[in-house]
Design a protein around this motif. Structure first.
Motif, short mmCIF file in Angstrom:
data_model
loop_
_atom_site.label_atom_id
_atom_site.label_comp_id
_atom_site.label_asym_id
_atom_site.label_seq_id
_atom_site.Cartn_x
_atom_site.Cartn_y
_atom_site.Cartn_z
N THR A 160 0.85 -1.18 0.00
CA THR A 160 0.00 0.00 0.00
C THR A 160 0.89 1.23 0.00
O THR A 160 1.79 1.36 0.82
CB THR A 160 -0.92 0.01 1.24
N LEU A 161 0.63 2.12 -0.93
CA LEU A 161 1.42 3.35 -1.06
C LEU A 161 0.92 4.33 0.00
O LEU A 161 -0.13 4.94 -0.16
CB LEU A 161 1.29 3.91 -2.48
N ALA A 162 1.67 4.45 1.09
CA ALA A 162 1.22 5.20 2.25
C ALA A 162 1.68 6.65 2.28
O ALA A 162 1.08 7.46 2.98
CB ALA A 162 1.68 4.49 3.53
N THR A 163 2.74 6.98 1.56
CA THR A 163 3.28 8.33 1.59
C THR A 163 3.61 8.79 0.17
O THR A 163 3.93 7.97 -0.70
CB THR A 163 4.56 8.42 2.45
N PRO A 164 3.55 10.09 -0.07
CA PRO A 164 3.92 10.60 -1.40
C PRO A 164 5.44 10.59 -1.58
O PRO A 164 6.19 10.51 -0.61
CB PRO A 164 3.38 12.03 -1.38
N GLY A 165 5.87 10.67 -2.84
CA GLY A 165 7.29 10.74 -3.16
C GLY A 165 7.74 9.62 -4.07
O GLY A 165 6.93 8.83 -4.56
N ARG A 166 9.04 9.55 -4.30
CA ARG A 166 9.62 8.51 -5.14
C ARG A 166 9.69 7.19 -4.38
O ARG A 166 10.00 7.18 -3.18
CB ARG A 166 11.04 8.90 -5.59
N LYS A 167 9.41 6.11 -5.06
CA LYS A 167 9.47 4.75 -4.49
C LYS A 167 10.22 3.87 -5.48
O LYS A 167 10.04 3.98 -6.70
CB LYS A 167 8.07 4.17 -4.26
N TRP A 168 11.05 2.98 -4.95
CA TRP A 168 11.88 2.12 -5.78
C TRP A 168 11.75 0.68 -5.30
O TRP A 168 11.79 0.41 -4.09
CB TRP A 168 13.34 2.54 -5.69
N TYR A 169 11.65 -0.26 -6.26
CA TYR A 169 11.53 -1.68 -5.95
C TYR A 169 12.44 -2.46 -6.89
O TYR A 169 12.54 -2.14 -8.08
CB TYR A 169 10.08 -2.14 -6.13
N ILE A 170 13.08 -3.49 -6.37
CA ILE A 170 13.94 -4.34 -7.19
C ILE A 170 13.71 -5.81 -6.83
O ILE A 170 13.19 -6.12 -5.76
CB ILE A 170 15.44 -4.01 -7.00
N CYS A 171 14.11 -6.69 -7.74
CA CYS A 171 14.18 -8.12 -7.45
C CYS A 171 15.60 -8.40 -7.00
O CYS A 171 16.56 -7.98 -7.64
CB CYS A 171 13.84 -8.95 -8.68
N GLY A 172 15.73 -9.14 -5.91
CA GLY A 172 17.05 -9.44 -5.36
C GLY A 172 17.56 -10.83 -5.71
O GLY A 172 18.58 -11.26 -5.20
N VAL A 173 16.84 -11.53 -6.58
CA VAL A 173 17.28 -12.87 -6.96
C VAL A 173 18.36 -12.77 -8.04
O VAL A 173 18.16 -12.10 -9.07
CB VAL A 173 16.08 -13.71 -7.47
N ASN A 174 19.47 -13.44 -7.79
CA ASN A 174 20.60 -13.48 -8.73
C ASN A 174 20.88 -12.10 -9.31
O ASN A 174 21.04 -11.14 -8.57
CB ASN A 174 20.35 -14.53 -9.81
N ASP A 175 20.93 -12.00 -10.63
CA ASP A 175 21.21 -10.72 -11.29
C ASP A 175 19.97 -10.20 -12.03
O ASP A 175 20.08 -9.50 -13.03
CB ASP A 175 22.39 -10.87 -12.25
N HIS A 176 18.78 -10.51 -11.52
CA HIS A 176 17.54 -10.11 -12.18
C HIS A 176 17.43 -8.59 -12.31
O HIS A 176 16.95 -8.10 -13.34
CB HIS A 176 16.33 -10.64 -11.42
N CYS A 177 17.87 -7.86 -11.32
CA CYS A 177 17.82 -6.39 -11.38
C CYS A 177 18.87 -5.85 -12.35
O CYS A 177 18.54 -5.13 -13.28
CB CYS A 177 18.01 -5.80 -9.98
N ALA A 178 20.10 -6.20 -12.12
CA ALA A 178 21.22 -5.62 -12.87
C ALA A 178 21.24 -6.02 -14.35
O ALA A 178 21.48 -5.18 -15.21
CB ALA A 178 22.55 -6.02 -12.22
N ASN A 179 20.96 -7.27 -14.65
CA ASN A 179 21.10 -7.74 -16.03
C ASN A 179 19.79 -7.95 -16.78
O ASN A 179 19.80 -8.10 -17.99
CB ASN A 179 21.91 -9.04 -16.07
N TYR A 180 18.68 -7.99 -16.04
CA TYR A 180 17.40 -8.28 -16.70
C TYR A 180 16.33 -7.22 -16.46
O TYR A 180 15.18 -7.40 -16.82
CB TYR A 180 16.88 -9.66 -16.26
N GLY A 181 16.72 -6.11 -15.84
CA GLY A 181 15.81 -4.97 -15.70
C GLY A 181 14.63 -5.15 -14.78
O GLY A 181 13.63 -4.45 -14.90
N GLN A 182 14.73 -6.08 -13.84
CA GLN A 182 13.59 -6.31 -12.94
C GLN A 182 13.65 -5.31 -11.79
O GLN A 182 14.04 -5.63 -10.67
CB GLN A 182 13.57 -7.75 -12.43
N LYS A 183 13.21 -4.09 -12.11
CA LYS A 183 13.16 -3.02 -11.12
C LYS A 183 12.12 -2.00 -11.54
O LYS A 183 11.85 -1.83 -12.73
CB LYS A 183 14.53 -2.39 -10.92
N LEU A 184 11.53 -1.36 -10.55
CA LEU A 184 10.43 -0.42 -10.78
C LEU A 184 10.65 0.83 -9.95
O LEU A 184 10.91 0.74 -8.76
CB LEU A 184 9.10 -1.08 -10.37
#
Length: 167
Positions: free
Chosen positions: A94-118
């Motif tokens: 639930t988005l409780a506060t205004p502002g920038r929010k960042w989310y990533i997948c921490g499995v293996n290299d999903h974030c760095a090499n496969y773009g799994q981040k929001l």
């Protein structure tokens, strides 16, 4: 006395229900869900996120996870401690506060090499986004001025009900 209580309850509902009714649930990635090789920047681009909205991360448990991170960790795909991971495969934030929010997948290299981040920007619940520029089209039907389905009708109906009950 009971009439005054009832009128008070209706008046409170007139202001609380529209806020609740207007919250939106966003399934991250829509039908693709939370996965690798998906453009989450493009997915989020045309969406307006407000306080009270929910992000739902759907994925196969064990294959992915979700970490809420800061901007630096997002950019560098730096994973926080493992105990901070959401891992159910149907994680609701639930988005409780205004502002920038960042989310990533921490499995293996999903974030760095496969773009799994929001990354998203959350607005105050009462903030109205500026209308997007549009190409002129045929006149709208009954939803003129974009108020249909926006919670406006619910709020107006509640206010009219309170007015009639008060008389």
């Amino acid at each position: 006395m009971e009439t005054q209580w009832f009128v008070g309850a209706i008046a409170i509902s007139a202001f609380v229900l529209p806020t609740v009714a207007m919250a939106t649930e966003f399934t991250v990635g829509d039908d693709q869900g939370w996965t690798i090789n998906f453009d989450y920047e493009a997915w989020a681009m045309d969406k307006v996120f407000q306080v009270g909205d929910e992000l739902v991360f759907k994925y196969t448990a064990g294959r992915h996870n979700v970490f809420k991170v800061n901007g630096t960790a997002f950019t560098n795909c730096t994973m926080p401690p493992g105990n901070e991971a959401l891992t159910t495969g149907n994680d609701v934030i639930t988005l409780a506060t205004p502002g920038r929010k960042w989310y990533i997948c921490g499995v293996n290299d999903h974030c760095a090499n496969y773009g799994q981040k929001l990354a998203i920007t959350v607005l105050e619940a009462s903030a109205s986004p500026a209308p997007a520029p549009s190409i002129p089209t045929a006149p709208a039907s009954s939803s003129a001025h974009g108020i249909s389905g926006s919670g406006y009708h619910l709020q107006m109906a509640a206010m009219v009900s309170v007015a009639f009950l008060a008389v």
